[in-house]
Design an enzyme around this catalytic site. Structure first.
Site, PDB file in Angstrom:
ATOM      1  N   ASP A  52      10.404   6.497   7.177  1.00 24.06           N
ATOM      2  CA  ASP A  52      10.111   6.056   5.807  1.00 24.06           C
ATOM      3  C   ASP A  52       8.683   6.478   5.465  1.00 24.06           C
ATOM      4  O   ASP A  52       7.957   6.972   6.315  1.00 24.06           O
ATOM      5  CB  ASP A  52      10.281   4.533   5.673  1.00 24.06           C
ATOM      6  CG  ASP A  52       9.524   3.767   6.739  1.00 24.06           C
ATOM      7  OD1 ASP A  52       8.486   4.264   7.217  1.00 24.06           O
ATOM      8  OD2 ASP A  52       9.967   2.663   7.095  1.00 24.06           O
ATOM      9  N   ASP A  54       5.045   5.251   3.831  1.00 28.12           N
ATOM     10  CA  ASP A  54       4.231   4.093   3.449  1.00 28.12           C
ATOM     11  C   ASP A  54       3.006   4.592   2.691  1.00 28.12           C
ATOM     12  O   ASP A  54       2.469   5.656   2.995  1.00 28.12           O
ATOM     13  CB  ASP A  54       3.786   3.337   4.698  1.00 28.12           C
ATOM     14  CG  ASP A  54       4.972   2.958   5.566  1.00 28.12           C
ATOM     15  OD1 ASP A  54       5.739   2.089   5.156  1.00 28.12           O
ATOM     16  OD2 ASP A  54       5.154   3.578   6.636  1.00 28.12           O
ATOM     17  N   ASP A 137      -2.607  -0.726  13.315  1.00 34.01           N
ATOM     18  CA  ASP A 137      -2.408  -1.007  14.744  1.00 34.01           C
ATOM     19  C   ASP A 137      -2.923   0.104  15.652  1.00 34.01           C
ATOM     20  O   ASP A 137      -3.735  -0.126  16.539  1.00 34.01           O
ATOM     21  CB  ASP A 137      -0.938  -1.360  15.030  1.00 34.01           C
ATOM     22  CG  ASP A 137       0.061  -0.324  14.544  1.00 34.01           C
ATOM     23  OD1 ASP A 137      -0.338   0.616  13.819  1.00 34.01           O
ATOM     24  OD2 ASP A 137       1.250  -0.432  14.878  1.00 34.01           O
TER      25      ASP A 137
HETATM   26  P1  ATP Z   1       8.212   3.806  11.542  1.00 33.88           P
HETATM   27  O1  ATP Z   1       8.328   3.529  10.066  1.00 33.88           O
HETATM   28  O2  ATP Z   1       8.564   5.184  11.920  1.00 33.88           O
HETATM   29  O3  ATP Z   1       8.860   2.771  12.377  1.00 33.88           O
HETATM   30  P2  ATP Z   1       5.446   3.202  11.051  1.00 33.88           P
HETATM   31  O4  ATP Z   1       4.208   3.407  11.877  1.00 33.88           O
HETATM   32  O5  ATP Z   1       5.446   3.839   9.706  1.00 33.88           O
HETATM   33  O6  ATP Z   1       6.653   3.704  11.924  1.00 33.88           O
HETATM   34  P3  ATP Z   1       5.871   0.742   9.671  1.00 33.88           P
HETATM   35  O7  ATP Z   1       6.431  -0.535  10.193  1.00 33.88           O
HETATM   36  O8  ATP Z   1       6.584   1.455   8.597  1.00 33.88           O
HETATM   37  O9  ATP Z   1       5.683   1.672  10.942  1.00 33.88           O
HETATM   38  O10 ATP Z   1       4.383   0.414   9.227  1.00 33.88           O
HETATM   39  C1  ATP Z   1       3.595   1.311   8.433  1.00 33.88           C
HETATM   40  C2  ATP Z   1       2.154   1.266   8.879  1.00 33.88           C
HETATM   41  O11 ATP Z   1       1.632  -0.068   8.712  1.00 33.88           O
HETATM   42  C3  ATP Z   1       1.919   1.572  10.356  1.00 33.88           C
HETATM   43  O12 ATP Z   1       1.873   2.949  10.593  1.00 33.88           O
HETATM   44  C4  ATP Z   1       0.603   0.895  10.617  1.00 33.88           C
HETATM   45  O13 ATP Z   1      -0.466   1.657  10.119  1.00 33.88           O
HETATM   46  C5  ATP Z   1       0.732  -0.364   9.779  1.00 33.88           C
HETATM   47  N1  ATP Z   1       1.298  -1.480  10.560  1.00 33.88           N
HETATM   48  C6  ATP Z   1       2.598  -1.802  10.723  1.00 33.88           C
HETATM   49  N2  ATP Z   1       2.745  -2.876  11.502  1.00 33.88           N
HETATM   50  C7  ATP Z   1       1.502  -3.256  11.857  1.00 33.88           C
HETATM   51  C8  ATP Z   1       0.972  -4.310  12.642  1.00 33.88           C
HETATM   52  N3  ATP Z   1       1.783  -5.190  13.232  1.00 33.88           N
HETATM   53  N4  ATP Z   1      -0.374  -4.387  12.776  1.00 33.88           N
HETATM   54  C9  ATP Z   1      -1.194  -3.500  12.170  1.00 33.88           C
HETATM   55  N5  ATP Z   1      -0.769  -2.490  11.413  1.00 33.88           N
HETATM   56  C10 ATP Z   1       0.562  -2.357  11.252  1.00 33.88           C
HETATM   57 MG    MG Z   2       6.939   3.574   8.260  1.00 33.40          MG
END
Ligand code: ATP
Ligand code: MG
Length: 408
Positions: A52, A54, A137
């Protein structure tokens, strides 16, 4: 800040979803700063397809809502905007400020609240993009791509870690895990999915802090379980979660006591079902998480039936229906499994006896039913886990039957 200009990276705007481009464009046009961030940037840099996209911006949640009709504000701990499009949801978050909860600190914010064990309860404090980077994170998740100049802004060294394949938590690892224990699961998930090493300091506190996951609401853990187990890396992720003692909060029944025989069957089916979901051998896709949990909970169910039969001297059908009810209720509370999935698990289980007794075997409709297909796959796993000839014969019978029914 390190700015990686367009010619020095491989992100092409054609790879970014049209909807995200529109959102970024509209935010910029309305005078706000806006970047693609997180998995979208990380995965494109690694030449992978992002799950996805963000977006991070300095527009506040209610300003985002004013700009987009399809906006829904969600979350309590931190309010974010979901922009709902036909085929995707784009998460837009407002830059978070530096985290400070010490009352005498000059950056003290009453909008950040922590529980006694350090977990963030409320975090609605907005800041600048460079502050936002430190609240993410992992270093590899804190890269900001701008459509204005096609450059990537790297405040923390994410680019170097992507190149060296290192998963590194931002800040002091123990504090960051205490703020949000789900970060431990994310570290493991990305290390498996992206085939990266976990930095030593990031890795060190995990075993000790793994129990903190018990403070996470089951519904959030269930959402994480799907991301961990249902995207093609379930088996490896399961092994790595075990290594760090993280798996027991997600699958607490792994600690159940079974009879000698069922202990072996249970151990076998865990391996087989993760592998089956990761690498389906048939054209039809197995429905994860229904199939996964129907398989993982099968022997806990059998064990419960056995107990009721011996202790309470019940008839089999009564013991079966009471056990199904007991197991589904127990684990829906513990694991946060939603109702629709529970219903399908029950259907898969109910079909086990029908398949074993060859019920409805002349009915062509049955083979078009997706739940029947999942149930047959469970029979196949059980036959292997138990190395049972009777089940193997039944499987052979049904596969032949399906072949002929399809021809009619
Ligand atoms: P994917 O969508 O492929 O699972 P993602 O890294 O994009 O991976 P998301 O859950 O969509 O994960 O979160 C988007 C962004 O928000 C992350 O890349 C990170 O920068 C931030 N984020 C998400 N969860 C946390 C958390 N628990 N603590 C700190 N930052 C977070
Ligand atoms: Mg994501």
């Amino acid at each position: 800040m390190n700015l990686i200009i367009k010619k020095n990276h491989n992100i092409s705007q054609r790879k970014i979803s049209k909807n995200s481009m529109k959102v970024l464009y509209r935010l910029n046009k309305s005078g706000y700063e806006a970047y693609l961030v997180g998995g979208g940037v990380r995965d494109l840099l690694l030449s992978k397809k992002p799950k996805d996209f963000d977006i991070a911006t300095n527009a506040k949640p209610n300003e985002i809502r004013k700009l987009f009709k399809n906006c829904r504000l969600i979350g309590r701990r931190f309010i974010i905007a979901h922009l709902i499009f036909k085929n995707e949801i784009i998460e837009v978050s407002t830059f978070r400020a530096k985290n400070n909860t010490a009352k005498n600190h000059k950056l003290y914010s009453p909008n950040i609240k922590k529980s006694n064990n350090g977990m963030l309860l409320c975090d609605n404090n907005f800041g600048k993009v460079e502050e936002d980077a430190y609240r993410r994170d992992l270093t590899i998740n804190a890269l900001y791509y701008s459509i204005k100049d096609s450059g990537i802004r790297d405040y923390i060294g994410g680019i170097k870690d992507i190149k060296q394949k290192i998963i590194r938590l931002i800040g002091d690892a123990e504090t960051r895990y205490r703020e949000d224990p789900v970060r431990m699961l994310r570290v493991v998930r990305f290390s498996v999915r992206l085939n990266m090493y976990i930095d030593k300091k990031t890795e060190a506190p995990i075993n000790k802090l793994s129990k903190l996951l018990t403070n996470i609401p089951p519904a959030r853990l269930f959402t994480e379980s799907i991301k961990l187990f249902c995207f093609g890396y379930g088996y490896l992720t399961y092994i790595r979660l075990r290594k760090y003692s993280l798996v027991y909060s997600l699958l607490p029944f792994l600690l159940n006591k079974f009879s000698k025989k069922n202990t072996i069957f249970f151990k076998n089916i865990i391996i087989y079902c993760f592998k089956k979901v990761d690498f389906p051998t048939t054209k039809k896709k197995l429905r994860c998480p229904e199939f996964l949990f129907a398989s993982l909970l099968w022997y806990p169910l059998i064990e419960k039936i056995k107990k009721l039969l011996t202790r309470n001297k019940l008839k089999y059908l009564k013991a079966y229906s009471m056990s199904v009810h007991y197991i589904l209720k127990k684990y829906s509370i513990l694991l946060g499994i939603p109702k629709n999935i529970l219903l399908n698990i029950e259907k898969i289980w109910n079909l086990q006896k029908d398949i074993e007794t060859k019920k409805n075997c002349e009915n062509k409709k049955i083979i078009q039913n997706n739940i029947f297909f999942q149930a047959l796959e469970l029979i196949s796993l059980r036959s292997r886990a138990e190395n049972q000839n009777e089940l193997k014969k039944i499987l052979f019978f049904w596969n032949k039957k399906i072949f002929f029914l399809k021809k009619i």
